[in-house]
Design a protein around this motif. Sequence first.
Motif, mmCIF file in Angstrom:
data_model
loop_
_atom_site.group_PDB
_atom_site.id
_atom_site.type_symbol
_atom_site.label_atom_id
_atom_site.label_comp_id
_atom_site.label_asym_id
_atom_site.label_seq_id
_atom_site.Cartn_x
_atom_site.Cartn_y
_atom_site.Cartn_z
ATOM 1 N N UNK A 33 0.939 -0.709 0.242
ATOM 2 C CA UNK A 33 0.022 -0.320 0.359
ATOM 3 C C UNK A 33 1.084 1.250 -0.063
ATOM 4 N N UNK A 34 0.190 2.352 -0.619
ATOM 5 C CA UNK A 34 1.159 3.279 -0.480
ATOM 6 C C UNK A 34 0.046 4.583 -1.225
ATOM 7 N N UNK A 35 0.980 6.280 -0.188
ATOM 8 C CA UNK A 35 -0.707 6.844 -0.475
ATOM 9 C C UNK A 35 0.817 8.637 -0.173
ATOM 10 N N UNK A 36 0.044 9.475 -0.758
ATOM 11 C CA UNK A 36 0.976 11.018 -0.874
ATOM 12 C C UNK A 36 0.047 11.957 0.300
ATOM 13 N N UNK A 37 0.433 12.852 0.919
ATOM 14 C CA UNK A 37 0.286 13.615 1.934
ATOM 15 C C UNK A 37 0.160 14.714 1.457
ATOM 16 N N UNK A 38 -1.411 15.264 0.789
ATOM 17 C CA UNK A 38 -1.043 16.275 -0.350
ATOM 18 C C UNK A 38 -1.343 17.770 1.241
ATOM 19 N N UNK A 39 -1.519 17.875 2.064
ATOM 20 C CA UNK A 39 -1.961 18.724 3.014
ATOM 21 C C UNK A 39 -1.068 18.744 3.494
ATOM 22 N N UNK A 40 0.730 17.752 4.027
ATOM 23 C CA UNK A 40 1.506 17.852 4.480
ATOM 24 C C UNK A 40 2.328 19.409 3.726
ATOM 25 N N UNK A 41 3.367 20.177 4.163
ATOM 26 C CA UNK A 41 3.701 20.972 3.150
ATOM 27 C C UNK A 41 4.998 20.476 2.352
ATOM 28 N N UNK A 42 5.606 18.537 3.151
ATOM 29 C CA UNK A 42 6.304 17.896 2.485
ATOM 30 C C UNK A 42 6.017 17.561 1.185
ATOM 31 N N UNK A 43 4.556 17.301 1.200
ATOM 32 C CA UNK A 43 4.195 15.876 0.293
ATOM 33 C C UNK A 43 4.426 13.960 0.416
ATOM 34 N N UNK A 44 4.967 13.935 1.098
ATOM 35 C CA UNK A 44 4.727 13.155 1.585
ATOM 36 C C UNK A 44 4.011 11.696 1.216
ATOM 37 N N UNK A 45 5.358 10.976 0.959
ATOM 38 C CA UNK A 45 4.972 9.771 0.341
ATOM 39 C C UNK A 45 5.584 8.817 1.799
ATOM 40 N N UNK A 46 3.908 7.668 1.789
ATOM 41 C CA UNK A 46 4.151 7.071 3.337
ATOM 42 C C UNK A 46 3.921 5.087 1.897
ATOM 43 N N UNK A 47 5.028 4.654 2.192
ATOM 44 C CA UNK A 47 5.099 3.109 1.146
ATOM 45 C C UNK A 47 4.876 1.717 2.908
ATOM 46 N N UNK A 48 3.969 1.262 1.748
ATOM 47 C CA UNK A 48 4.082 -0.357 3.344
ATOM 48 C C UNK A 48 4.158 -1.059 2.071
ATOM 49 N N UNK A 49 5.643 -1.885 2.948
ATOM 50 C CA UNK A 49 6.287 -2.965 1.727
ATOM 51 C C UNK A 49 6.995 -3.748 2.533
ATOM 52 N N UNK A 50 7.818 -4.673 1.469
ATOM 53 C CA UNK A 50 8.597 -6.007 2.505
ATOM 54 C C UNK A 50 9.230 -6.342 1.142
ATOM 55 N N UNK A 51 10.810 -6.103 1.473
ATOM 56 C CA UNK A 51 11.768 -6.692 0.419
ATOM 57 C C UNK A 51 11.909 -5.820 -0.276
ATOM 58 N N UNK A 52 11.817 -4.171 -0.336
ATOM 59 C CA UNK A 52 12.018 -3.463 -1.086
ATOM 60 C C UNK A 52 13.050 -2.154 -0.344
ATOM 61 N N UNK A 53 13.958 -1.638 -0.938
ATOM 62 C CA UNK A 53 14.353 -0.777 -0.091
ATOM 63 C C UNK A 53 14.395 0.784 -0.236
ATOM 64 N N UNK A 54 14.191 1.320 0.313
ATOM 65 C CA UNK A 54 13.988 3.092 0.313
ATOM 66 C C UNK A 54 15.259 3.212 -0.854
ATOM 67 N N UNK A 55 16.240 3.469 -1.124
ATOM 68 C CA UNK A 55 16.788 3.536 -1.842
ATOM 69 C C UNK A 55 16.831 3.043 -2.967
ATOM 70 N N UNK A 56 16.164 2.254 -3.484
ATOM 71 C CA UNK A 56 15.641 1.598 -5.074
ATOM 72 C C UNK A 56 14.543 2.532 -5.318
ATOM 73 N N UNK A 57 13.413 2.794 -3.515
ATOM 74 C CA UNK A 57 12.353 3.273 -4.333
ATOM 75 C C UNK A 57 12.339 5.008 -4.785
ATOM 76 N N UNK A 58 13.679 5.641 -3.798
ATOM 77 C CA UNK A 58 14.130 6.652 -4.210
ATOM 78 C C UNK A 58 14.458 6.862 -5.468
#
Length: 72
Positions: A33-58
């Motif tokens: 699951x993933x979502x983006x918070x448009x209410x937050x000024x930093x436009x936060x992307x939240x990802x629920x996962x297993x077996x994938x790294x933050x580096x791969x996503x970025x």
Amino acid sequence: MENKILIFRTSITKKGDVKRIGKLLAQYPQINKWNVDFEDWEKILRIECSGVTALEISETLRNNHIFATELE
């Protein structure tokens, strides 16, 4: 594998960017699951996962001109 939550500050500016992110993240079956918070000024992307790294996503996002910095 253990589920984890990755949180990123992003450069998203338009709702259309969310569709692009959806297409990019679809290539990762490890993302539950993933979502983006448009209410937050930093436009936060939240990802629920297993077996994938933050580096791969970025890197995937950066290669498509969306910049994402992992938050602790």
